[in-house]
Design an enzyme around this catalytic site. Structure first.
Site, PDB file in Angstrom:
ATOM      1  N   GLU A  13       1.083  -1.209  -0.077  1.00  0.00           N
ATOM      2  CA  GLU A  13      -0.089   0.095   0.063  1.00  0.00           C
ATOM      3  C   GLU A  13       0.780   1.241  -0.060  1.00  0.00           C
ATOM      4  OE1 GLU A  13      -0.650  -2.607   1.846  1.00  0.00           O
ATOM      5  OE2 GLU A  13      -2.773  -3.238   1.533  1.00  0.00           O
TER       6      GLU A  13
ATOM      7  N   HIS B 275     -11.840  -5.321   8.972  1.00  0.00           N
ATOM      8  CA  HIS B 275     -12.264  -5.103   7.573  1.00  0.00           C
ATOM      9  C   HIS B 275     -13.475  -4.344   7.641  1.00  0.00           C
ATOM     10  CE1 HIS B 275      -9.725  -8.187   5.978  1.00  0.00           C
ATOM     11  NE2 HIS B 275      -9.986  -7.643   4.801  1.00  0.00           N
TER      12      HIS B 275
END
Lengths: 326, 330
Positions: free
Chosen positions: A62, A131
């Site tokens: 990322e 999540h």
């Protein structure tokens, strides 16, 4: 102009397609955006249409690919970077905060970063604590970023264009529970204003202030309240930074009551910021203290009943509104 | 092997003189900064480059003006060798609006877009992804430029180092990764922080040409830089240079240097890049006392001018505090 039946997911894809078609500087990169078609199937088919140069699958890194988006933006491209979920964006927080948000200022105005970062946020799909969080309020804390939260089909379709035209980094938070939302949408679509909040429902008795994934919850609550004779303004903030304070205050000055609905945690949240601003600027217009409906202060649990209990539900909003209106 | 007077020698002498001039310029600049720091005219964190000048001087010679440079917080030397005017760097140290970042950046955040000098990053490893992105844009637009990315050995421990080498190699991007290995990440010796201290070896595992270079030798750095840039312009993909160098001064002005002994520093001073090149040029008859004196007075003139202009530079009005948070559009 014709209306087409579509979904939030397809509306975003259509916005991406339009951007890629209209500007050769635009490209999409992120984890699984290409061959897989996007973790949430948003970019499905774009690889076939635009090729691997412009629909770039990235390694699971990322920080590198978000930072690469910053560098590419500095060198004249218009990257759209997709991060699967807001929780993963924390691995790129250094790049987002220390570079994207600061380069313009640190360089004395020399370096604009015209970058769009899209990511999924929010809970409601039993994905547990890594999540499911709503951290857009954290990002809204940071000067130099623009934070947008499309909650409707027209916004899903129309916010990307102004985001790409913006010379500064724009973070787009797409609530995971909205992707399947369906409805009719005009095509060709209009670009959407990303500077101002939208009044999604008008009423005279209370201001319900929300954004993103809790807009449907809040609108449902407003309908229930209407059945009881309580008419609510529903304000969809749409842009969390810069915050459209004027629209919030304007509504509260008319209704004299406010409830903020925010899927973030209450402590140090965007709802805290909004409540504080109402107190600072419209205290004497209030007939009751501002209430907040937020996520319980727990990491999001997996079990359905616990997740439901943790999240702002329609009944919670109704109850809070009743208390405020008294 | 001196071939005094021949055209080849004179080109070489010219090249060496330029390297020497840049190194002297950087050192004099920083020595003056130390004085100004002691009188509190310069504040904040200040990281000196003294001892490492050969890297900036050599490397920048290998780059064209169209190439991009991404730098670190120890970047005075990089900026000066890249051509950022000394006066604007000095004014930045003074926090003046006439500085290269309008006084908003200071010592650690020097920027000059007109010279494709992209700072000035105070987060260890933070510049590497930006360099990958600059190179990605150049590659996607079919431009022949390369992006030189400078970072220290400390950055090798960061995840971003590995993410970025992988990404640049995977996508065949023209990034010249330049690791200034001065043996210390602040006060932590390389050997106390890294399982494998051969950094060029580690970079080569990503499938990119990697060279270890004597970073105390400006000519060697320039040659390696040229070789790497030619390699990258010839075929796409990144290269890696490990520039083995040493800083003679503390990590920053606040550092009491308890992590290394003086004998070690003295040992490395034998390899002072300025002394080495000076001696080499003298041996080859390329440098006279007169030239050296002339260089010194040229430096003094430039430096005195930069300091007095910086001192006289205006401060940005406080009313402009919130400018440059978002881009100002006409």
């Amino acid at each position: 102009m014709t209306a087409v039946h579509t979904t939030y997911r397809d509306a975003i894809r259509e916005a991406l397609r339009e951007a890629l078609r209209d500007d050769e500087r635009v490209f999409l990169m992120g984890e699984d955006v290409g061959r897989y078609g996007g973790c949430f199937a948003v970019s499905l088919g774009l690889l076939e249409e635009f090729g691997p140069e412009r629909i770039r699958d990235t390694p699971l890194s990322e920080s590198a690919f978000v930072g690469a988006g910053i560098g590419a933006a500095l060198a004249g491209m218009r990257p759209i970077v997709e991060i699967m979920t807001v929780n993963f964006s924390l691995l790129a927080l250094d790049q987002i905060l220390n570079n994207a948000a600061t380069l313009l200022h640190m360089s004395g105005g020399q370096l604009s970063v015209p970058l769009v970062i899209r990511m999924t946020t929010g809970a409601g799909r039993q994905l547990a604590a890594q999540h499911s969080h709503s951290l857009e309020g954290w990002y809204a804390h940071i000067p130099g970023l623009r934070i947008i939260t499309p909650a409707t089909l027209p916004d899903a379709r129309g916010m990307l264009r102004p985001a790409l035209e913006c010379p500064d980094p724009v973070l787009v938070f797409e609530h995971g529970s909205l992707y399947n939302a369906a409805g009719d949408l005009d095509e060709p679509a209009d670009a959407v204003d990303i500077d101002n909040a939208a009044l999604r429902r008008t009423g005279t008795d209370i201001s319900l202030i929300t954004y993103g994934g809790t807009l449907p919850t809040t609108l449902a609550a407003a309908e229930q309240l209407a059945a009881e004779g309580i008419e609510a303004d529903v304000i969809d903030l749409r842009t969390l930074r810069p915050l459209d304070e004027a629209s919030i205050l304007d509504s509260v000055r008319r209704t004299h009551h406010a409830v903020v609905v925010d899927e973030g945690w209450r402590s140090g949240s965007l709802s805290a910021e909004i409540a504080a601003r109402i107190t600072e600027h419209a205290f004497y217009d209030l007939d009751a203290p501002v209430e907040r409906v937020c996520t319980a202060e727990v990491p999001m649990p997996y079990a359905k009943h616990l997740e439901d209990a943790a999240l702002p539900q329609t009944d919670d909003v109704v109850a809070a509104a009743r208390r405020v209106v008294g | 092997m001196s071939r005094r007077g021949s055209p080849a020698t004179s080109a070489k002498a010219k090249h060496r003189t330029e390297l020497l001039r840049q190194m002297l310029r950087i050192r004099r600049f920083e020595e003056r900064c130390v004085e100004l720091y002691s009188t509190a005219e310069i504040r904040g964190f200040m990281h000196l480059y003294i001892g490492e000048e050969a890297v900036a001087a050599g490397l920048m010679q290998a780059l064209s003006p169209d190439d991009a440079v991404v730098s670190t917080y120890r970047e005075h030397g990089h900026a000066l060798a890249r051509g950022v005017p000394m006066v604007s760097v000095m004014a930045e140290m003074f926090g003046r609006v006439t500085g290269c970042s309008r006084g908003r950046g200071g010592s650690m955040h020097l920027f000059d877009v007109s010279r494709r000098f992209y700072g000035g990053n105070a987060i260890v490893g933070g510049g590497l992804p930006i360099a990958v992105g600059l190179a990605l844009a150049d590659a996607m637009r079919g431009r022949p430029q390369v992006t030189a990315c400078l970072f220290g050995d400390g950055a090798v421990a960061e995840g971003e180092f590995h993410e970025c080498l992988n990404l640049a190699a995977l996508w065949r991007l023209p990034v010249l990764f330049c690791c200034e290995n001065n043996l210390y990440a602040m006060g932590t010796a390389l050997a106390r922080a890294q399982a494998e201290t051969d950094l060029a070896l580690r970079a080569s595992s990503y499938g990119m040409p990697s060279w270890a270079v004597d970073g105390m030798d400006a000519e060697a750095v320039a040659a390696a830089g040229h070789r790497a840039v030619e390699t990258m312009r010839g075929s796409p993909g990144p290269c890696f240079l490990e520039l083995r160098t040493y800083r003679f001064r503390a990590h920053s002005m606040y550092d009491a240097e308890r992590y290394r002994d003086k004998a070690e520093v003295e040992h490395w001073k034998q390899y002072d890049p300025i002394d080495r090149l000076t001696a080499r040029m003298r041996d080859d008859g390329e440098l006279t006392d007169e030239t050296l004196t002339a260089l010194g007075s040229e430096m003094d003139t430039e430096l005195d001018g930069a300091v007095s202009e910086a001192q006289a530079g205006a401060l940005e009005p406080v009313e402009d505090l919130t400018r440059f948070v978002y881009t100002e559009q006409p």
